[in-house]
Design a protein around this motif. Structure first.
Motif, PDB file in Angstrom:
ATOM      1  N   LYS A   1       0.966  -1.173   0.115  1.00  0.00           N
ATOM      2  CA  LYS A   1       0.002  -0.054   0.150  1.00  0.00           C
ATOM      3  C   LYS A   1       0.839   1.299  -0.092  1.00  0.00           C
ATOM      4  O   LYS A   1       0.475   2.102  -0.745  1.00  0.00           O
ATOM      5  CB  LYS A   1      -0.899   0.012   1.243  1.00  0.00           C
ATOM      6  CG  LYS A   1      -2.106  -0.730   1.135  1.00  0.00           C
ATOM      7  CD  LYS A   1      -3.043  -0.534   2.165  1.00  0.00           C
ATOM      8  CE  LYS A   1      -4.501  -0.696   2.110  1.00  0.00           C
ATOM      9  NZ  LYS A   1      -5.377  -0.592   3.253  1.00  0.00           N
ATOM     10  N   GLU A   2       1.962   1.145   0.745  1.00  0.00           N
ATOM     11  CA  GLU A   2       2.913   2.492   0.924  1.00  0.00           C
ATOM     12  C   GLU A   2       3.517   2.678  -0.559  1.00  0.00           C
ATOM     13  O   GLU A   2       3.565   3.801  -0.927  1.00  0.00           O
ATOM     14  CB  GLU A   2       3.992   2.114   2.080  1.00  0.00           C
ATOM     15  CG  GLU A   2       3.369   2.075   3.448  1.00  0.00           C
ATOM     16  CD  GLU A   2       2.923   0.839   3.657  1.00  0.00           C
ATOM     17  OE1 GLU A   2       3.084  -0.246   2.820  1.00  0.00           O
ATOM     18  OE2 GLU A   2       2.040   0.508   4.655  1.00  0.00           O
TER      19      GLU A   2
ATOM     20  N   VAL B   1       2.400   1.925  -3.587  1.00  0.00           N
ATOM     21  CA  VAL B   1       1.225   2.449  -4.433  1.00  0.00           C
ATOM     22  C   VAL B   1       0.898   3.770  -4.117  1.00  0.00           C
ATOM     23  O   VAL B   1       0.708   4.864  -5.116  1.00  0.00           O
ATOM     24  CB  VAL B   1      -0.062   1.617  -4.219  1.00  0.00           C
ATOM     25  CG1 VAL B   1      -1.360   2.169  -5.079  1.00  0.00           C
ATOM     26  CG2 VAL B   1      -0.002  -0.042  -4.676  1.00  0.00           C
ATOM     27  N   GLN B   2       0.766   4.253  -2.776  1.00  0.00           N
ATOM     28  CA  GLN B   2       0.483   5.595  -2.470  1.00  0.00           C
ATOM     29  C   GLN B   2       1.543   6.432  -2.888  1.00  0.00           C
ATOM     30  O   GLN B   2       1.345   7.585  -3.258  1.00  0.00           O
ATOM     31  CB  GLN B   2       0.469   5.702  -0.929  1.00  0.00           C
ATOM     32  CG  GLN B   2      -0.120   7.242  -0.514  1.00  0.00           C
ATOM     33  CD  GLN B   2      -1.498   7.441  -0.833  1.00  0.00           C
ATOM     34  OE1 GLN B   2      -2.403   6.554  -0.966  1.00  0.00           O
ATOM     35  NE2 GLN B   2      -1.475   8.450  -1.587  1.00  0.00           N
ATOM     36  N   GLU B   3       2.843   6.030  -2.763  1.00  0.00           N
ATOM     37  CA  GLU B   3       4.156   6.707  -3.071  1.00  0.00           C
ATOM     38  C   GLU B   3       3.909   7.171  -4.592  1.00  0.00           C
ATOM     39  O   GLU B   3       4.322   8.216  -4.993  1.00  0.00           O
ATOM     40  CB  GLU B   3       5.309   6.012  -2.795  1.00  0.00           C
ATOM     41  CG  GLU B   3       6.580   6.866  -3.204  1.00  0.00           C
ATOM     42  CD  GLU B   3       8.013   6.046  -2.543  1.00  0.00           C
ATOM     43  OE1 GLU B   3       8.899   6.350  -3.286  1.00  0.00           O
ATOM     44  OE2 GLU B   3       7.514   5.241  -1.759  1.00  0.00           O
TER      45      GLU B   3
ATOM     46  N   ILE C   1       1.333   7.157  -6.380  1.00  0.00           N
ATOM     47  CA  ILE C   1       0.173   7.993  -6.753  1.00  0.00           C
ATOM     48  C   ILE C   1       0.457   9.473  -6.492  1.00  0.00           C
ATOM     49  O   ILE C   1       0.416  10.325  -7.340  1.00  0.00           O
ATOM     50  CB  ILE C   1      -1.025   7.850  -6.037  1.00  0.00           C
ATOM     51  CG1 ILE C   1      -1.492   6.160  -6.442  1.00  0.00           C
ATOM     52  CG2 ILE C   1      -2.154   8.525  -5.927  1.00  0.00           C
ATOM     53  CD1 ILE C   1      -2.790   5.637  -5.682  1.00  0.00           C
ATOM     54  N   ASP C   2       1.341   9.468  -5.449  1.00  0.00           N
ATOM     55  CA  ASP C   2       1.554  11.066  -5.102  1.00  0.00           C
ATOM     56  C   ASP C   2       2.684  11.453  -5.745  1.00  0.00           C
ATOM     57  O   ASP C   2       2.500  12.770  -6.434  1.00  0.00           O
ATOM     58  CB  ASP C   2       2.280  10.915  -3.484  1.00  0.00           C
ATOM     59  CG  ASP C   2       1.408  10.579  -2.634  1.00  0.00           C
ATOM     60  OD1 ASP C   2       0.177  10.824  -2.790  1.00  0.00           O
ATOM     61  OD2 ASP C   2       1.711  10.175  -1.398  1.00  0.00           O
TER      62      ASP C   2
END
Length: 83
Positions: free
Chosen positions: A28-29, A31-33, A35-36
């Motif tokens: 998840k981390e 993926v979030q990175e 996206i950011d």
């Protein structure tokens, strides 16, 4: 790609050879990175494009205003702007 899992694939044919393939999963981390980073890149590109379009519009407005006031002569004689 922190987590991994082993997957066995049976090769076709008479022999029962097993090939082992490693599968990587995204956390998840991560993926979030991603996206950011994509949002940051989009915002930067959109800001640069908006700045360029703004300068073009502002320069065309200023050019038209200066032609209207009479500082710049008309480009074509029949294109004279009057109030």
């Amino acid at each position: 790609m922190v987590k991994s899992m082993m997957k066995a694939i049976v090769s076709g044919g008479i022999s029962n050879e097993m090939e082992v393939e490693e599968i990587d999963f995204t956390t998840k981390e991560e993926v979030q990175e991603m996206i950011d980073d994509a949002i940051r890149k989009h915002n930067r590109n959109a800001g640069i494009i908006s700045m360029c379009v703004g300068w073009v519009v502002l320069s065309l407005f200023a050019e038209g205003l200066l032609r209207l006031v009479g500082v710049i002569p008309p480009l074509l004689p029949w294109l004279k702007i009057t109030l």
